[in-house]
Write an enzyme that holds these catalytic residues in place. Sequence first.
Site, PDB file in Angstrom:
ATOM      1  N   ASN A  29      17.668 -12.733  39.432  1.00  0.00           N
ATOM      2  CA  ASN A  29      18.447 -11.965  38.454  1.00  0.00           C
ATOM      3  C   ASN A  29      19.762 -11.498  39.061  1.00  0.00           C
ATOM      4  O   ASN A  29      20.215 -10.369  38.839  1.00  0.00           O
ATOM      5  CB  ASN A  29      17.648 -10.763  37.932  1.00  0.00           C
ATOM      6  N   ASN A  30      20.380 -12.358  39.843  1.00  0.00           N
ATOM      7  CA  ASN A  30      21.632 -12.024  40.507  1.00  0.00           C
ATOM      8  C   ASN A  30      22.324 -13.326  40.912  1.00  0.00           C
ATOM      9  O   ASN A  30      21.742 -14.402  40.816  1.00  0.00           O
ATOM     10  CB  ASN A  30      21.381 -11.153  41.741  1.00  0.00           C
ATOM     11  N   HIS A  86      24.494 -18.564  39.673  1.00  0.00           N
ATOM     12  CA  HIS A  86      23.716 -17.415  39.220  1.00  0.00           C
ATOM     13  C   HIS A  86      22.259 -17.835  39.128  1.00  0.00           C
ATOM     14  O   HIS A  86      21.919 -18.782  38.418  1.00  0.00           O
ATOM     15  CB  HIS A  86      24.201 -16.908  37.861  1.00  0.00           C
ATOM     16  N   CYS A  87      21.403 -17.155  39.883  1.00  0.00           N
ATOM     17  CA  CYS A  87      19.990 -17.524  39.951  1.00  0.00           C
ATOM     18  C   CYS A  87      19.164 -16.596  39.055  1.00  0.00           C
ATOM     19  O   CYS A  87      19.137 -15.387  39.284  1.00  0.00           O
ATOM     20  CB  CYS A  87      19.493 -17.443  41.395  1.00  0.00           C
ATOM     21  N   PRO A  88      18.486 -17.140  38.040  1.00  0.00           N
ATOM     22  CA  PRO A  88      17.670 -16.268  37.177  1.00  0.00           C
ATOM     23  C   PRO A  88      16.447 -15.717  37.887  1.00  0.00           C
ATOM     24  O   PRO A  88      15.901 -14.692  37.474  1.00  0.00           O
ATOM     25  CB  PRO A  88      17.277 -17.194  36.017  1.00  0.00           C
TER      26      PRO A  88
END
Length: 353
Positions: free
Chosen positions: A74-75, A69-71
Amino acid sequence: MLLNWTVMILYNYFSAMFVGPGYVPLGWTPEKSQDCMYLQYCKVCQSYKAPRSHHCRKCNRCVMKMDHHCPWINNCCGYQNHASFTLFLLLAPLGCIHASFIFIMTMYTQLYNRISFGWSSVKIDMSAAKRDPRPIIPFGLSAFAASLFALGLALGTTIAVGMLFIIQMKVILTNKTSIESWIEEKAKDRIQYYQTGETFIFPYDMGSKWKNFRQVFTWSGIPEGDGLDWPVRDGCHQYSLTIEQLKQKADKRVRSVRYRAIEDYSGVCCPVTKGVKTFFTTPCTEEPRIALSKGDLILATRGLKHWMYGEKILISAADGGIRERGWFPRKCVEKYQYDSETDQPVHGEKKSK
């Protein structure tokens, strides 16, 4: 050229953000009912986890071929947007390298025209260039400071994002994800710990870097397959990886240790009242922290010197029990001793040795 870099970077960035990784349909079950025994069941999505899928706590869905999950987008990075995300990681450093070259040459040419060499000193006059006519764009002290700051940002982005790109390409060329690489490492640890003599072979590695590359990058931009069924190498089972995950899950239960909370813990990331070492050694991870009350029971599965990770079991009359996972300070708990007559395992769990 800079405009070209900008358009391609933003296109892949927003594609990775808005296209998304692809989610396992709610209520999904395999076509053959007997295959359910090889899969994990997700209580949140009320469906079985398809091969290579994992449940994301941030997205609150089971993600197909989840990498992480990549901040920044945001997905999640997964089946549908893995190519766009990787292209973004490639194009961003290339654009920053081009920008760095422009900044360096700009500062070099401007400073060269403002330097005076004397017998005993070197002077830089930023008020005006020693040439005529004057440049179209004035380059003073503020412009020099801004260019130097921008150069630092460009070089920092090149190094940081470039390293992420290298990591992504390593897993893509072996047709793995970051999570699957970790599962493979745990498989080796499990086999070595129990001395079973078995050999775990990653089932989705096609044996060729080019074939693995084509699993993610295609001319159409649409990845191969449907995200639920995957081709496997010869000699491997369709559910080899999910079977290994079930073995690791059972092994984690056996090797977990039960602890009891002796101090209250609010669940903050960096607790001030739990000691200086605990404060400065907080785990650098997005995994949550769990609040503890004195007397709570926790099954610890892994830990650091001053922190532990485990599951807290809450007794609930409505559904029989809810588990909360997360980190907590080691200082707040002690190993729980119990016997079979007075302290039965909660919800039928095996007793920890």
